[in-house]
Write a protein that holds these residues in place. Structure first.
Motif, short mmCIF file in Angstrom:
data_model
loop_
_atom_site.label_atom_id
_atom_site.label_comp_id
_atom_site.label_asym_id
_atom_site.label_seq_id
_atom_site.Cartn_x
_atom_site.Cartn_y
_atom_site.Cartn_z
N GLU A 163 4.01 24.77 -20.54
CA GLU A 163 4.36 23.56 -19.63
C GLU A 163 3.59 23.58 -18.43
O GLU A 163 2.89 22.39 -18.03
N ILE A 164 3.34 24.76 -17.88
CA ILE A 164 2.51 24.82 -16.64
C ILE A 164 1.18 24.58 -16.75
O ILE A 164 0.41 23.94 -16.20
N LEU A 165 0.68 24.96 -18.10
CA LEU A 165 -0.61 24.71 -18.40
C LEU A 165 -0.72 23.48 -19.33
O LEU A 165 -2.01 23.36 -20.17
N GLU A 222 -10.00 23.76 -13.40
CA GLU A 222 -8.94 23.14 -13.89
C GLU A 222 -9.28 21.61 -14.60
O GLU A 222 -8.64 21.51 -15.58
N GLN A 233 13.21 27.27 -23.69
CA GLN A 233 12.79 28.55 -23.22
C GLN A 233 11.38 27.93 -23.67
O GLN A 233 10.26 28.29 -23.14
N ASN A 274 -0.44 18.70 -16.19
CA ASN A 274 -0.19 19.83 -15.08
C ASN A 274 -1.65 20.36 -14.48
O ASN A 274 -1.71 20.43 -13.49
N LEU A 275 -2.46 20.55 -15.90
CA LEU A 275 -3.83 20.87 -15.43
C LEU A 275 -4.42 19.88 -14.27
O LEU A 275 -5.17 20.17 -13.37
N PHE A 285 2.14 25.52 -6.47
CA PHE A 285 2.20 23.94 -6.54
C PHE A 285 3.33 23.82 -7.58
O PHE A 285 3.81 22.57 -7.20
N PHE A 286 3.56 24.61 -8.44
CA PHE A 286 4.78 24.10 -9.18
C PHE A 286 6.29 24.41 -8.69
O PHE A 286 7.19 24.45 -9.12
N ARG A 306 -1.31 27.99 -8.24
CA ARG A 306 -0.47 27.24 -9.29
C ARG A 306 0.84 27.45 -9.14
O ARG A 306 1.56 26.63 -9.18
N SER A 365 20.32 25.17 -18.66
CA SER A 365 19.36 25.82 -19.25
C SER A 365 18.06 25.50 -18.91
O SER A 365 17.13 26.46 -18.79
N ILE A 385 19.18 24.55 -28.37
CA ILE A 385 18.94 24.03 -27.03
C ILE A 385 18.09 24.97 -25.95
O ILE A 385 17.35 24.66 -25.66
N PHE A 386 18.85 26.28 -26.08
CA PHE A 386 18.38 27.31 -25.25
C PHE A 386 17.06 27.52 -25.51
O PHE A 386 15.92 27.70 -24.68
N GLN A 406 22.72 21.98 -20.92
CA GLN A 406 21.44 21.68 -21.20
C GLN A 406 20.69 21.59 -19.85
O GLN A 406 19.56 22.47 -20.02
N GLY A 443 9.76 25.60 -21.49
CA GLY A 443 9.58 26.15 -20.23
C GLY A 443 8.72 27.32 -20.34
O GLY A 443 8.33 28.02 -19.32
N SER A 444 7.77 27.35 -21.40
CA SER A 444 6.91 28.61 -21.31
C SER A 444 5.62 28.32 -20.83
O SER A 444 5.65 27.26 -20.17
N LYS A 489 7.51 33.95 -14.92
CA LYS A 489 6.17 34.43 -15.64
C LYS A 489 4.86 34.52 -14.92
O LYS A 489 4.08 35.27 -15.33
N LYS A 549 -2.91 17.59 -12.66
CA LYS A 549 -2.25 17.56 -11.13
C LYS A 549 -2.62 18.70 -10.38
O LYS A 549 -3.03 18.46 -9.16
N PHE A 550 -2.60 19.82 -10.84
CA PHE A 550 -3.16 21.05 -10.04
C PHE A 550 -4.53 20.83 -9.58
O PHE A 550 -4.78 21.39 -8.37
N TYR A 574 15.34 28.12 -17.22
CA TYR A 574 14.22 28.55 -17.80
C TYR A 574 12.89 27.96 -17.03
O TYR A 574 12.06 28.48 -17.21
N ALA A 575 13.10 26.99 -16.26
CA ALA A 575 11.87 26.60 -15.49
C ALA A 575 11.85 27.77 -14.45
O ALA A 575 10.61 28.16 -14.14
N ASN A 628 9.92 30.52 -16.19
CA ASN A 628 8.76 30.09 -16.39
C ASN A 628 7.90 30.53 -15.04
O ASN A 628 6.69 31.21 -15.16
#
Lengths: 304, 276
Positions: free
Chosen positions: A42-44, A68, A35, A48-49, B50-51, B47, B13, A30-31, B10, A38-39, B24, A51-52, B17-18, B21
């Motif tokens: 997700e943002i891209l 975008e 991960q 989200n593209l 925004f997030f 960006r 975590s 799950i971790f 969960q 959340g890489s 990063k 929304k941004f 990780y958010a 993110n």
């Protein structure tokens, strides 16, 4: 507790095995999933593209919004997004590219009428007069619900662009009374301007120094010229009267020089006055059409 | 019970990780910023903002957007974002950095009066010695860009009596021509102001015209031609007399501008210290 028991029964092992399973397998998995989710993906993500991009669009940062929204279009075809891209491009004066984004929305789009209106606005802003006139007569380009709006913009564009006198019989019909009155005034200012005659200005200054400038509205300059030339002429008279011929001739030459300059200045002043009439008309018409939002229908719903 | 713990873990975590993110994302934006790719850096910082629901990176992202716009020459936009960063600063150091950057943007866009006002405000908010040198340094720059080299030298001398910029300002101040002196001597002897500011030919010509105008005026008075004397003196002599005074002033100003421009060129091309 019931869920826990159910889980034990489902797996078919005892509590210790469940603990081991949770500790060494499920939680790390799950971790890792967390991960991954959340890489950067997700943002891209496409949503989200969008929304941004929409956020940047609302901020008026059209260049970045476009980047975008164009990326979003690669994942999902969306008419509103396409329209927003076109809107951004047109806001950035990229009219031709903006129209390329609008054309595919002419058919089978829920917003095709608004798109067509905006298409004509882009032609107007891009000064594509002949294209505007030609395409406004083609059926596929005509918006069903907003044909009157396009007619208004068309007539306004004609008034702005045509140099020859236009037929005014039905020209003001598409406009409401208030707008028609304003446009009628522009019509008169364009085709019957209150020009000042360059010849009259020159002749007036030749007869009375400075009179030409007063005629063209440069009263201060005109009075100064009159006083200055009068002093010079007096000096000419005074010197000749006192038999100072050399000085008399010098002041005469000066007087002729200044008078010639004054005549030329008056002619130039009339020319500037006339060209200012046209420049001011252009500025006033631009302000008017901006205030009227180019006769466009309300598009705030699409641009949310 | 274990299921609850499992669900709790969960959630934790996903939160961790958010944030990783967003970390990063910040790192990516910083890489773009460090490689001078300011347009893309601004996009990525925006960006991030925004997030960033918890406004964790608000100061840094807005500050870097401000800097990116500043490096791109968009000073008004830069100031807007730096002001937002100032409002979102978590520590007094962060707020100080934002305020100083706003001052630097004002220096670059030549709104010197605003820069002075902001520096006074910063001085009131940060009275400790720790910040004094930086405040004095930028006030010195404000004076230099305001063409006030004497006060600039004073500000730099507060930092260090041998400060490189203090020496530069003193040199400029010493080399400058006195505009008042140029005007006064032109009142007494037409053309001398030009000569003082190094315009010898102009000075001699001006002196000659005044001499001629004076001669004709006096001659006309001597011959009882009062109207002629009035016209010659008003249209001729006084025109040259006033011209010599105004010309001397303009000449001294122009020379002073050349001297100041040499100093600005040095600051732009050769000075290795921190610039606005």
């Amino acid at each position: 507790m019931a869920m826990e028991k159910g889980l034990i029964r489902l797996i078919g092992i005892n509590r210790i095995l469940l603990k081991l399973f949770l500790t060494f397998f499920l939680i790390p998995v799950i971790f890792l999933l967390g991960q991954n989710s959340g890489s950067d993906n997700e943002i891209l993500s496409p949503l989200n593209l969008y929304k941004f991009g929409n956020y940047l669009f609302k901020q008026g940062d059209y260049l970045r919004a476009n980047n975008e929204l164009k990326q979003y279009l690669q994942y999902e075809n969306n008419d509103t997004v396409r329209f927003k891209i076109a809107y951004s491009l047109i806001e950035m004066a990229e009219y031709s590219e903006g129209r390329d984004y609008l054309k595919p929305l002419f058919i089978s789009s829920e917003i095709s009428d608004e798109v067509k209106c905006f298409y004509f606005k882009s032609l107007y802003l891009g000064k594509k007069y002949s294209d505007f006139i030609e395409q406004s007569g083609i059926r596929i380009f005509q918006p069903t619900n907003y044909s009157e709006d396009i007619n208004r913009l068309k007539n306004f564009f004609i008034l702005e662009s045509e140099t020859t006198l236009i037929d005014s019989t039905n020209f003001f019909k598409p406009f409401d009374k208030q707008d028609a009155d304003s446009i009628r005034k522009y019509f008169v200012r364009k085709y019957y301007p209150e020009n000042k005659s360059e010849t009259t200005a020159g002749l007036l200054s030749a007869l009375i120094p400075g009179a030409g400038k007063i005629y063209t509205g440069q009263t201060g300059d005109g009075i100064t010229s009159l006083i200055f030339n009068s002093v010079i002429y007096y000096l000419v008279y005074n010197n000749f009267a006192n038999k100072h011929y050399l000085r008399g001739w010098i002041f005469s030459a000066l007087g002729i020089y200044f008078n010639a300059g004054n005549i030329y200045g008056s002619v130039a002043s009339a020319r500037i006055y006339n060209s200012n009439l046209q420049i001011n008309l252009g500025i006033d018409m631009k302000k008017f059409v901006e205030k009227k939002n180019y006769f466009m229908p309300d598009m705030s719903g699409i641009l949310k | 019970m274990k299921i609850r713990a499992f669900i709790f873990l969960q959630i934790i975590s996903s939160i961790i990780y958010a944030q990783l993110n967003l970390g990063k994302q910040l790192q990516f934006a910083n890489e773009l910023f460090d490689s001078s790719n300011y347009f893309d850096a601004v996009t990525e910082y925006k960006r991030l903002l925004f997030f960033d629901d918890r406004a964790e990176y608000s100061w840094e992202a807005n500050y870097k957007i401000g800097l990116s716009y500043k490096y791109g020459g968009f000073y008004d936009l830069a100031i807007n974002y730096l002001k937002i960063s100032e409002l979102n600063g978590n520590t007094s150091d962060e707020i100080f950095l934002s305020k100083i950057e706003i001052v630097r943007c004002n220096l670059l866009r030549k709104t010197i009066a605003t820069a002075f006002r902001l520096l006074d405000e910063i001085e009131t908010d940060y009275p400790t010695d720790e910040f004094k040198d930086e405040i004095n340094y930028w006030r010195g720059w404000a004076f230099m860009l305001n063409n006030d080299w004497e006060n600039a030298a004073m500000e730099f001398s507060k930092i260090d009596s041998n400060h490189e910029l203090k020496t530069l300002c003193m040199t400029v101040e010493e080399n400058k021509y006195s505009i008042i002196f140029a005007k006064v001597i032109s009142y007494l002897l037409p053309g001398s102001g030009y000569i003082y500011s190094g315009e010898y030919l102009q000075g001699l010509l001006s002196f000659g015209w005044n001499l001629l105008g004076g001669y004709f005026t006096i001659k006309a008075i001597g011959e009882q031609r009062i109207f002629d004397a009035f016209v010659i003196s008003e249209l001729g002599w006084l025109r040259f007399y006033r011209g010599s005074i105004e010309g001397a002033e303009k000449s001294a100003e122009s020379k002073n501008m050349q001297i100041a421009n040499q100093a600005y060129n040095y600051l732009k091309n050769k000075y290795e210290g921190i610039k606005p």
